[in-house]
Design a protein around this motif. Sequence first.
Motif, short mmCIF file in Angstrom:
data_model
loop_
_atom_site.label_atom_id
_atom_site.label_comp_id
_atom_site.label_asym_id
_atom_site.label_seq_id
_atom_site.Cartn_x
_atom_site.Cartn_y
_atom_site.Cartn_z
N VAL A 220 20.16 76.03 59.75
CA VAL A 220 19.55 75.36 58.60
C VAL A 220 20.15 73.96 58.47
CG1 VAL A 220 19.04 77.48 57.35
CG2 VAL A 220 21.25 76.35 57.02
N THR A 221 19.43 73.07 57.79
CA THR A 221 19.91 71.70 57.61
C THR A 221 19.78 71.29 56.15
OG1 THR A 221 17.75 70.74 58.10
CG2 THR A 221 19.25 71.06 59.95
N ILE A 222 20.58 70.28 55.78
CA ILE A 222 20.52 69.73 54.43
C ILE A 222 20.72 68.22 54.51
CG2 ILE A 222 22.99 70.13 54.06
CD1 ILE A 222 20.26 70.31 51.34
N LYS A 223 19.97 67.47 53.70
CA LYS A 223 20.11 66.02 53.62
C LYS A 223 20.94 65.66 52.39
CE LYS A 223 16.71 63.26 54.34
NZ LYS A 223 15.38 62.58 54.26
N LEU A 224 21.85 64.69 52.57
CA LEU A 224 22.75 64.29 51.49
C LEU A 224 23.15 62.84 51.67
CD1 LEU A 224 25.67 64.27 53.12
CD2 LEU A 224 25.49 66.72 52.81
N LYS A 225 23.90 62.33 50.69
CA LYS A 225 24.45 60.99 50.77
C LYS A 225 25.95 61.03 50.50
CE LYS A 225 20.35 58.22 49.73
NZ LYS A 225 19.85 56.99 49.05
N GLU A 226 26.68 60.20 51.23
CA GLU A 226 28.11 60.04 51.00
C GLU A 226 28.29 58.67 50.34
OE1 GLU A 226 29.42 60.44 55.01
OE2 GLU A 226 29.31 62.63 54.98
N VAL A 227 28.53 58.67 49.05
CA VAL A 227 28.55 57.44 48.26
C VAL A 227 30.01 57.03 48.02
CG1 VAL A 227 27.73 56.30 46.17
CG2 VAL A 227 26.42 58.21 47.16
N THR A 228 30.40 55.90 48.55
CA THR A 228 31.80 55.51 48.47
C THR A 228 32.18 55.10 47.05
OG1 THR A 228 31.37 53.18 49.00
CG2 THR A 228 31.73 54.71 50.87
N LYS A 229 33.42 55.39 46.71
CA LYS A 229 33.92 55.02 45.38
C LYS A 229 34.00 53.51 45.23
CE LYS A 229 36.48 59.34 44.92
NZ LYS A 229 37.81 59.99 44.79
N GLY A 236 27.95 49.90 40.67
CA GLY A 236 27.47 50.92 39.73
C GLY A 236 26.88 52.08 40.50
N ILE A 237 26.83 53.24 39.85
CA ILE A 237 26.43 54.47 40.54
C ILE A 237 24.99 54.42 41.05
CG2 ILE A 237 25.87 55.59 38.33
CD1 ILE A 237 27.04 57.29 41.60
N ALA A 238 24.07 53.85 40.27
CA ALA A 238 22.66 53.88 40.67
C ALA A 238 22.42 53.08 41.95
CB ALA A 238 21.78 53.34 39.54
N GLU A 239 22.90 51.85 41.98
CA GLU A 239 22.67 51.02 43.16
C GLU A 239 23.47 51.51 44.36
OE1 GLU A 239 22.65 46.29 44.50
OE2 GLU A 239 23.04 46.86 42.41
N ALA A 240 24.70 51.97 44.12
CA ALA A 240 25.53 52.49 45.21
C ALA A 240 24.85 53.70 45.86
CB ALA A 240 26.91 52.87 44.69
N TYR A 241 24.28 54.57 45.04
CA TYR A 241 23.58 55.75 45.57
C TYR A 241 22.35 55.32 46.38
CZ TYR A 241 20.82 60.03 45.71
OH TYR A 241 20.06 61.09 46.13
N HIS A 242 21.56 54.42 45.85
CA HIS A 242 20.34 54.01 46.55
C HIS A 242 20.65 53.29 47.86
CE1 HIS A 242 17.32 55.37 43.75
NE2 HIS A 242 18.00 54.84 42.74
N ASN A 243 21.78 52.59 47.92
CA ASN A 243 22.14 51.85 49.14
C ASN A 243 22.75 52.75 50.21
OD1 ASN A 243 21.28 49.50 47.96
ND2 ASN A 243 23.32 48.69 47.52
N ALA A 244 23.25 53.91 49.82
CA ALA A 244 23.89 54.81 50.79
C ALA A 244 22.84 55.40 51.73
CB ALA A 244 24.63 55.92 50.07
N GLU A 245 23.22 55.56 52.99
CA GLU A 245 22.30 56.12 53.98
C GLU A 245 22.22 57.64 53.86
OE1 GLU A 245 23.49 54.97 57.86
OE2 GLU A 245 23.21 52.82 57.53
N TRP A 246 21.05 58.17 54.19
CA TRP A 246 20.91 59.62 54.24
C TRP A 246 21.65 60.17 55.44
CZ3 TRP A 246 19.40 62.31 50.25
CH2 TRP A 246 18.52 61.75 49.33
N LYS A 247 22.35 61.27 55.23
CA LYS A 247 23.02 62.00 56.30
C LYS A 247 22.42 63.39 56.39
CE LYS A 247 26.13 58.71 57.02
NZ LYS A 247 27.56 58.93 56.77
N GLU A 248 22.53 64.01 57.54
CA GLU A 248 22.03 65.37 57.71
C GLU A 248 23.13 66.27 58.25
OE1 GLU A 248 18.85 66.91 60.69
OE2 GLU A 248 17.75 66.34 58.87
#
Length: 254
Positions: A220-229, A236-248
Amino acid sequence: MVIYEREHDWVMTPQHHHGLLSGDIVRLWNSAYISDIERWSEVIFAITQHDCCWIDLDETPLWNDRAKMPYTFIDFPLIPRLTFYKKGIDELENQSPYAGLLCSLHYHSFMIGNKEPAAVTFTKQEKARQHRLMKQLNLLTDHEEDLIKLHFQIVQFCDNLSLYLCMQEPGTPKADEFPWFKEGFPEIFSFTNGQKIIAEWLDSKQVALSPSPLASPAVVTIKLKEVTKSSIHMLGIAEAYHNAEWKERTFTLI
C-alpha cells in the motif's frame, strides 16, 4: 490533518489521503471474513471516503498557537470540525445511504461522552439519522443489526491501521509507538477468537499483522508532505505546506 513531529520538520498527511489508504486496506480483506457480500461495495466506499469531510479543511492547515504546532485531527476546534463532519456524512448519504449510515456511526462514536453543547447536539442529530436510515434501508432485524456492527468494526479497524501507518515514523519500535496502538487495535472479530489484532513494524517498509485480516501480504502507499520548521517560521504554516513537495511512502502489510 494527520501529523507527527521530527527534529526539523512536521510530517503531514491530509485526512482524505489517509482515508484513501484505509480504502486500499479494506480491498485486501480476506473474503473468508466477509459474511455478507451484498453490501460489501458500499462498505469499501464508506471506508475509502470516510474522511472526505476534511478535504477543504486540510487545503490550508492552521497553526495551533497554544501547542506551537499545526492543528491535527485530534485537537482541531470542535465546532468547525462538527460542521464538516455533518457535511461529509450528508455527501456520503446522498451517494450511498448505507455508507452514510456507517460514517454516521463512525463520527458519532468520537463524541460519546462529550458534554459540550455542540457535541450533544451532533450526537442527537446523528442518532436520528441512523434510525432514519436503518428504517429506510429495512435494516431493523437482529441479523441486519449484527451485520452493521461488523461493518462498523471494519470501518474502525481500517481507519486505525491507516493511522498506525501515518502517525509515526516507519520502523518505530513497539515500545515507542503511538499509545493508541501499542496494545493492539480495539476491534475484536470472530476470526481472531477474542484476541486483538496487533501491528508491529518489522522495518521501515514492512508491518506484520497478527492475526492478519488480509487475504495475503500486500503493498500500500500513502502521499504526504514533510514541512520544515524553518519554512514555517519564515513563511507561515499555510504557505510552507503548499510549497512542500509531495512524497510517497510504500509499505508491505504481512
